[in-house]
Scaffold this active site. Structure first.
Site, PDB file in Angstrom:
ATOM      1  CE  LYS A 111      -4.418  -1.532   1.886  1.00  0.00           C
ATOM      2  NZ  LYS A 111      -5.454  -1.291   2.881  1.00  0.00           N
ATOM      3  CE  LYS A 190      -6.021  -7.917  -0.833  1.00  0.00           C
ATOM      4  NZ  LYS A 190      -6.221  -7.867   0.585  1.00  0.00           N
ATOM      5  CE  LYS A 193     -14.028  -4.331   1.560  1.00  0.00           C
ATOM      6  NZ  LYS A 193     -12.775  -4.561   2.188  1.00  0.00           N
TER       7      LYS A 193
HETATM    8  P1  TYM Z   1     -10.594  -6.708   4.358  1.00  0.00           P
HETATM    9  O1  TYM Z   1     -11.655  -5.713   4.584  1.00  0.00           O
HETATM   10  O2  TYM Z   1      -9.562  -6.416   3.321  1.00  0.00           O
HETATM   11  O3  TYM Z   1     -11.220  -8.105   4.000  1.00  0.00           O
HETATM   12  C1  TYM Z   1     -12.208  -8.740   4.823  1.00  0.00           C
HETATM   13  C2  TYM Z   1     -12.028 -10.240   4.807  1.00  0.00           C
HETATM   14  O4  TYM Z   1     -12.075 -10.719   3.465  1.00  0.00           O
HETATM   15  C3  TYM Z   1     -10.896 -11.464   3.169  1.00  0.00           C
HETATM   16  N1  TYM Z   1     -10.527 -11.176   1.772  1.00  0.00           N
HETATM   17  C4  TYM Z   1     -10.331 -12.117   0.850  1.00  0.00           C
HETATM   18  N2  TYM Z   1     -10.409 -13.456   0.903  1.00  0.00           N
HETATM   19  C5  TYM Z   1     -10.162 -14.126  -0.245  1.00  0.00           C
HETATM   20  N3  TYM Z   1      -9.837 -13.508  -1.415  1.00  0.00           N
HETATM   21  C6  TYM Z   1      -9.747 -12.176  -1.509  1.00  0.00           C
HETATM   22  N4  TYM Z   1      -9.453 -11.584  -2.654  1.00  0.00           N
HETATM   23  C7  TYM Z   1     -10.005 -11.402  -0.335  1.00  0.00           C
HETATM   24  N5  TYM Z   1     -10.008 -10.071  -0.072  1.00  0.00           N
HETATM   25  C8  TYM Z   1     -10.314  -9.964   1.221  1.00  0.00           C
HETATM   26  C9  TYM Z   1      -9.843 -10.957   4.141  1.00  0.00           C
HETATM   27  O5  TYM Z   1      -8.829 -11.908   4.353  1.00  0.00           O
HETATM   28  C10 TYM Z   1     -10.661 -10.694   5.368  1.00  0.00           C
HETATM   29  O6  TYM Z   1     -10.835 -11.883   6.113  1.00  0.00           O
HETATM   30  N6  TYM Z   1      -7.354  -6.018   8.139  1.00  0.00           N
HETATM   31  C11 TYM Z   1      -8.592  -6.680   7.769  1.00  0.00           C
HETATM   32  C12 TYM Z   1      -9.785  -6.238   8.587  1.00  0.00           C
HETATM   33  C13 TYM Z   1      -9.612  -6.386  10.072  1.00  0.00           C
HETATM   34  C14 TYM Z   1      -9.674  -7.605  10.800  1.00  0.00           C
HETATM   35  C15 TYM Z   1      -9.495  -7.225  12.153  1.00  0.00           C
HETATM   36  C16 TYM Z   1      -9.856  -8.943  10.431  1.00  0.00           C
HETATM   37  C17 TYM Z   1      -9.409  -5.385  10.958  1.00  0.00           C
HETATM   38  N7  TYM Z   1      -9.338  -5.891  12.211  1.00  0.00           N
HETATM   39  C18 TYM Z   1      -9.479  -8.195  13.158  1.00  0.00           C
HETATM   40  C19 TYM Z   1      -9.844  -9.890  11.447  1.00  0.00           C
HETATM   41  C20 TYM Z   1      -9.653  -9.511  12.790  1.00  0.00           C
HETATM   42  C21 TYM Z   1      -8.917  -6.319   6.312  1.00  0.00           C
HETATM   43  O7  TYM Z   1      -8.425  -5.362   5.769  1.00  0.00           O
HETATM   44  O8  TYM Z   1      -9.870  -7.080   5.733  1.00  0.00           O
END
Ligand code: TYM
Length: 325
Positions: A111, A190, A193
């Protein structure tokens, strides 16, 4: 009952990556665990967001959690910034993190690479994530593969705090939910969004026409065989993975079905399957989104979360000498 915590950023509308990689599994997990599902708006603002859009996307994410099947009577759905203890414990986590270990996070490198004016919060994103998880005495964190490194750091920080100050944090286990869903335009990246190319992802709220068009224009590999081979055929392997998760069908059974039929027939059916699965979810989404339910559920969720986190936050602050009494 064991505790689960997971979060999703409201930085855009949830994609097939988030749904198939995370949310769909949350629905199954809520039967057997005490689940906290968080809308992590403080993580979202580590990069610039339009305030009005962010507000709207939080409500949409809450409605989507419910539309895919998270039952607010069984699980807690809430917004991170409405529970100030997350930011408070995050500061403590930052104080025990080393800059070097934060700079090694691949998400930070991705990022920040080549950008000027990178926010300090992009670097301190993982200590906030550690705070999210540790505050609830979480046993298990279900996440996609891309979050593995952050989970390892969370465990390191919990162990460090426990040995340096007081043994108060449960060391959480990561439950990696499966392979990453990749971009429809570049199978090396990957699905995200926040991708600038909207053809790269399918949003859970894309209409039938848009979704079909995106699937039909997804890149494919050089020959016409519908065969799973991540190394040599990453694009079709990704589409097969999406098909398998959407339809709850083994990849080998799908391969057999499309033997000799080529990519065209496969993509047409995948688009149809996506529309069939998404239609009822979208219908439920709009019903919920337009009712008072979203705000009621989020109000109740933050009340419940605020109550739960106080004892642990107090213990952590006391252990470091922050409380006067
Ligand atoms: P985020 O918002 O990017 O994504 C949310 C969840 O979706 C999964 N994910 C994917 N899985 C498969 N293929 C993909 N292309 C893909 N894109 C996203 C992510 O692995 C995630 O499980 N940092 C985290 C949010 C967060 C969090 C937490 C998660 C903040 N605090 C505490 C668990 C526990 C994030 O940016 O997810």
């Amino acid at each position: 009952m064991k505790k689960i915590f997971s979060g999703i950023q409201p930085s855009g509308i949830v994609t097939f990556g988030n749904y198939l990689g995370a949310m769909k599994h949350f629905v199954e997990l809520q039967q057997d665990y005490d689940c906290m599902f968080c809308i992590v708006d403080q993580h979202a603002i580590t990069v610039p967001q339009d305030p009005a859009t962010l507000r709207e996307q939080k409500r949409k994410l809450a409605a989507l959690y419910m539309a895919v099947g998270i039952d607010p009577k069984q699980s807690t759905i809430f917004v991170q910034s409405e529970v100030p203890a997350h930011a408070q414990l995050s500061w403590i986590m930052q104080c025990i993190s080393y800059i070097g270990e934060l700079e090694r996070m691949t998400q930070f490198k991705d990022k920040s690479e080549g950008k000027s004016g990178v926010s300090a919060a992009l670097l301190t994103y993982p200590p906030l994530m550690a705070a999210d998880i540790l505050l609830y005495g979480t046993d298990i964190v279900p996440v996609g593969e891309d979050q593995r490194q952050h989970l390892e750091l969370t465990r390191t920080l919990a162990e460090r705090f426990n040995s340096q100050y007081a043994d108060i944090f449960i060391i959480p286990e990561a439950k990696i939910l499966g392979r990453r869903i990749m971009s429809l335009q570049d199978p090396e990246k990957k699905m995200s969004k926040s991708d600038a190319n909207t053809k790269a992802f399918i949003s859970m709220l894309d209409d039938e026409k848009t979704m079909t068009k995106k699937i039909k224009s997804a890149v494919t590999d050089s020959d016409q065989d519908v065969r799973f081979d991540e190394e040599n055929k990453p694009a079709i392997s990704n589409l097969l993975q999406i098909y398998s998760l959407l339809g709850d069908e083994e990849i080998s059974a799908i391969e057999a079905k499309y033997e000799g039929k080529g990519y065209g027939a496969f993509k047409t059916d995948l688009a149809e399957l996506a529309v069939t699965v998404l239609n009822p979810i979208q219908k439920r989404f709009y019903d919920i989104y337009e009712s008072d339910e979203v705000d009621n559920v989020l109000d109740a969720g933050s009340d419940k979360a605020n109550e739960q986190v106080q004892p642990l936050l107090q213990k952590a602050e006391e252990a470091m000498g922050l409380q006067r009494h």
